[in-house]
Write a protein that holds these residues in place. Structure first.
Motif, PDB file in Angstrom:
ATOM      1  N   PRO A 163       0.811  -1.234   0.000  1.00  0.00           N
ATOM      2  CA  PRO A 163       0.000   0.000   0.000  1.00  0.00           C
ATOM      3  C   PRO A 163       0.836   1.272   0.000  1.00  0.00           C
ATOM      4  O   PRO A 163       0.548   2.210  -0.743  1.00  0.00           O
ATOM      5  CB  PRO A 163      -0.832  -0.125   1.275  1.00  0.00           C
ATOM      6  CG  PRO A 163      -0.903  -1.590   1.542  1.00  0.00           C
ATOM      7  CD  PRO A 163       0.424  -2.130   1.113  1.00  0.00           C
ATOM      8  N   GLU A 164       1.871   1.305   0.855  1.00  0.00           N
ATOM      9  CA  GLU A 164       2.713   2.499   0.908  1.00  0.00           C
ATOM     10  C   GLU A 164       3.515   2.673  -0.389  1.00  0.00           C
ATOM     11  O   GLU A 164       3.683   3.801  -0.862  1.00  0.00           O
ATOM     12  CB  GLU A 164       3.674   2.415   2.095  1.00  0.00           C
ATOM     13  CG  GLU A 164       3.026   2.605   3.451  1.00  0.00           C
ATOM     14  CD  GLU A 164       2.312   1.361   3.938  1.00  0.00           C
ATOM     15  OE1 GLU A 164       2.433   0.311   3.248  1.00  0.00           O
ATOM     16  OE2 GLU A 164       1.640   1.430   4.983  1.00  0.00           O
ATOM     17  N   CYS A 180      -5.664   4.871  -4.543  1.00  0.00           N
ATOM     18  CA  CYS A 180      -4.590   4.338  -3.701  1.00  0.00           C
ATOM     19  C   CYS A 180      -5.047   4.190  -2.250  1.00  0.00           C
ATOM     20  O   CYS A 180      -4.753   3.184  -1.592  1.00  0.00           O
ATOM     21  CB  CYS A 180      -3.361   5.234  -3.782  1.00  0.00           C
ATOM     22  SG  CYS A 180      -2.563   5.252  -5.401  1.00  0.00           S
ATOM     23  N   LYS A 181      -5.774   5.188  -1.743  1.00  0.00           N
ATOM     24  CA  LYS A 181      -6.286   5.114  -0.377  1.00  0.00           C
ATOM     25  C   LYS A 181      -7.275   3.961  -0.231  1.00  0.00           C
ATOM     26  O   LYS A 181      -7.289   3.269   0.800  1.00  0.00           O
ATOM     27  CB  LYS A 181      -6.964   6.441  -0.008  1.00  0.00           C
ATOM     28  CG  LYS A 181      -6.019   7.618   0.099  1.00  0.00           C
ATOM     29  CD  LYS A 181      -5.072   7.465   1.267  1.00  0.00           C
ATOM     30  CE  LYS A 181      -4.195   8.698   1.420  1.00  0.00           C
ATOM     31  NZ  LYS A 181      -3.215   8.546   2.538  1.00  0.00           N
ATOM     32  N   PHE A 182      -8.086   3.763  -1.248  1.00  0.00           N
ATOM     33  CA  PHE A 182      -9.072   2.680  -1.203  1.00  0.00           C
ATOM     34  C   PHE A 182      -8.378   1.322  -1.191  1.00  0.00           C
ATOM     35  O   PHE A 182      -8.769   0.426  -0.434  1.00  0.00           O
ATOM     36  CB  PHE A 182     -10.016   2.786  -2.404  1.00  0.00           C
ATOM     37  CG  PHE A 182     -11.028   1.672  -2.484  1.00  0.00           C
ATOM     38  CD1 PHE A 182     -12.117   1.657  -1.635  1.00  0.00           C
ATOM     39  CD2 PHE A 182     -10.871   0.643  -3.409  1.00  0.00           C
ATOM     40  CE1 PHE A 182     -13.044   0.626  -1.700  1.00  0.00           C
ATOM     41  CE2 PHE A 182     -11.787  -0.388  -3.481  1.00  0.00           C
ATOM     42  CZ  PHE A 182     -12.885  -0.395  -2.629  1.00  0.00           C
ATOM     43  N   THR A 240      -5.373   0.715  -0.095  1.00  0.00           N
ATOM     44  CA  THR A 240      -4.754   0.593   1.234  1.00  0.00           C
ATOM     45  C   THR A 240      -5.780   0.186   2.269  1.00  0.00           C
ATOM     46  O   THR A 240      -5.538  -0.692   3.111  1.00  0.00           O
ATOM     47  CB  THR A 240      -4.106   1.924   1.629  1.00  0.00           C
ATOM     48  OG1 THR A 240      -3.120   2.281   0.659  1.00  0.00           O
ATOM     49  CG2 THR A 240      -3.437   1.812   2.979  1.00  0.00           C
ATOM     50  N   TYR A 241      -6.944   0.823   2.220  1.00  0.00           N
ATOM     51  CA  TYR A 241      -8.005   0.510   3.181  1.00  0.00           C
ATOM     52  C   TYR A 241      -8.485  -0.931   3.057  1.00  0.00           C
ATOM     53  O   TYR A 241      -8.674  -1.635   4.048  1.00  0.00           O
ATOM     54  CB  TYR A 241      -9.180   1.469   2.965  1.00  0.00           C
ATOM     55  CG  TYR A 241     -10.401   1.145   3.803  1.00  0.00           C
ATOM     56  CD1 TYR A 241     -10.460   1.507   5.144  1.00  0.00           C
ATOM     57  CD2 TYR A 241     -11.494   0.500   3.231  1.00  0.00           C
ATOM     58  CE1 TYR A 241     -11.570   1.202   5.901  1.00  0.00           C
ATOM     59  CE2 TYR A 241     -12.611   0.198   3.990  1.00  0.00           C
ATOM     60  CZ  TYR A 241     -12.648   0.549   5.317  1.00  0.00           C
ATOM     61  OH  TYR A 241     -13.750   0.256   6.078  1.00  0.00           O
ATOM     62  N   MET A 242      -8.630  -1.402   1.797  1.00  0.00           N
ATOM     63  CA  MET A 242      -9.111  -2.763   1.577  1.00  0.00           C
ATOM     64  C   MET A 242      -8.088  -3.791   2.044  1.00  0.00           C
ATOM     65  O   MET A 242      -8.437  -4.814   2.637  1.00  0.00           O
ATOM     66  CB  MET A 242      -9.410  -2.967   0.093  1.00  0.00           C
ATOM     67  CG  MET A 242     -10.611  -2.163  -0.409  1.00  0.00           C
ATOM     68  SD  MET A 242     -12.149  -2.566   0.443  1.00  0.00           S
ATOM     69  CE  MET A 242     -12.380  -4.260  -0.081  1.00  0.00           C
ATOM     70  N   ARG A 243      -6.810  -3.518   1.824  1.00  0.00           N
ATOM     71  CA  ARG A 243      -5.767  -4.466   2.245  1.00  0.00           C
ATOM     72  C   ARG A 243      -5.665  -4.516   3.767  1.00  0.00           C
ATOM     73  O   ARG A 243      -5.471  -5.581   4.342  1.00  0.00           O
ATOM     74  CB  ARG A 243      -4.421  -4.094   1.635  1.00  0.00           C
ATOM     75  CG  ARG A 243      -4.342  -4.383   0.134  1.00  0.00           C
ATOM     76  CD  ARG A 243      -2.953  -4.050  -0.390  1.00  0.00           C
ATOM     77  NE  ARG A 243      -1.943  -4.928   0.204  1.00  0.00           N
ATOM     78  CZ  ARG A 243      -1.578  -6.098  -0.314  1.00  0.00           C
ATOM     79  NH1 ARG A 243      -2.143  -6.561  -1.399  1.00  0.00           N
ATOM     80  NH2 ARG A 243      -0.645  -6.815   0.278  1.00  0.00           N
ATOM     81  N   LYS A 244      -5.783  -3.358   4.407  1.00  0.00           N
ATOM     82  CA  LYS A 244      -5.732  -3.351   5.868  1.00  0.00           C
ATOM     83  C   LYS A 244      -6.969  -4.009   6.455  1.00  0.00           C
ATOM     84  O   LYS A 244      -6.924  -4.643   7.510  1.00  0.00           O
ATOM     85  CB  LYS A 244      -5.607  -1.908   6.365  1.00  0.00           C
ATOM     86  CG  LYS A 244      -4.243  -1.292   6.113  1.00  0.00           C
ATOM     87  CD  LYS A 244      -4.147   0.102   6.696  1.00  0.00           C
ATOM     88  CE  LYS A 244      -2.743   0.687   6.479  1.00  0.00           C
ATOM     89  NZ  LYS A 244      -2.645   2.067   7.027  1.00  0.00           N
ATOM     90  N   GLY A 245      -8.109  -3.860   5.746  1.00  0.00           N
ATOM     91  CA  GLY A 245      -9.324  -4.488   6.230  1.00  0.00           C
ATOM     92  C   GLY A 245      -9.276  -5.996   6.178  1.00  0.00           C
ATOM     93  O   GLY A 245      -9.892  -6.695   6.978  1.00  0.00           O
TER      94      GLY A 245
END
Length: 238
Positions: free
Chosen positions: A160-161, A228-230, A232-237
């Motif tokens: 993500p980063e 990109c934020k989405f 990142t959010y999906m992977r963290k979720g």
């Protein structure tokens, strides 16, 4: 303010039509410039992202030879301090004048990718140092190879980063030929939104169309960041 001023010319035809009018750009749309910017940004981000992330991974996980590491680090630091106009000058001299490549999407992408390599490498190195070193240390202790740890653990964790870094580099590097159609191959000329906007503002052709172009450019960059934020959010979720 830009969105407010630009909404007066926003329409489907403004997005999908070619530039028209005399001087060019005072009527019609911005579709070739929009697609040219996307092609340029994507290709430059692909090349610059691979080189930048690869260089940072070497400096963090493979710096066995201090002389090679010093050269790579010096190159990244040196490139980060070069004004963007010099990348264009060197690119023109080397690629167009030296190698005889026409002014094209490929030529511009190579120049822009060289410009964003240090941008990506410096940020990717920080990501690897913060998140990857512990994984690498534990993996080596368990007898795993560096390549396996990097490919199977570190890159997925840092994805993500790294994606956000490459997307920022893509936005940073968008920039080229004044008038052309949508490129069908790498050696075709192309238009870009920043240069089209510069032309409209610098020559005072049409401030309404300039604000409309700025509207689309800012919206495009915002969408890239939201994607990109989405991700990142999906992977963290998960």
């Amino acid at each position: 303010y830009v969105f407010w001023k630009g909404k007066t010319v926003m329409s489907l035809s403004f997005i999908l039509d070619k530039p028209a009018g005399v001087p060019i750009g005072t009527a019609g749309g911005i579709f070739p410039a929009l697609m040219g910017s996307l092609y340029l940004g994507a290709l430059a981000a692909l090349i610059g992202g691979i080189l930048g992330i690869g260089a940072s991974a070497y400096l963090v996980f493979y710096h066995r030879n201090k002389y090679v590491s010093g050269i790579v680090n010096f190159a990244i630091t040196g490139l980060s301090g070069i004004p963007s106009i010099l990348f264009g000058l060197v690119g023109y001299t080397l690629l167009i004048y030296g190698f005889g490549i026409s002014r094209s999407l490929l030529c511009a992408s190579l120049c822009v990718s060289a410009m964003i390599v240090p941008f990506v490498a410096i940020r990717a190195r920080k990501v690897f140092e913060e998140k990857g070193i512990s994984y690498m240390t534990n993996s080596i202790g368990l007898g795993l190879s560096r390549e396996y740890a990097l490919r199977k653990m570190i890159l997925p964790v840092c994805f993500p980063e790294l994606l956000g870094t490459v997307a920022l580099g893509m936005a940073y590097g968008m920039g080229a030929v004044m008038q052309a159609g949508v490129p069908s191959k790498l050696t075709d000329p192309f238009m870009s939104l920043p240069y089209h906007l510069y032309t409209l503002v610098n020559n005072g052709f049409s401030l309404d169309y300039a604000y409309g172009t700025a509207f689309v450019l800012m919206l495009l960059l915002l969408i890239i960041q939201l994607i990109c934020k989405f991700v990142t959010y999906m992977r963290k979720g998960n």
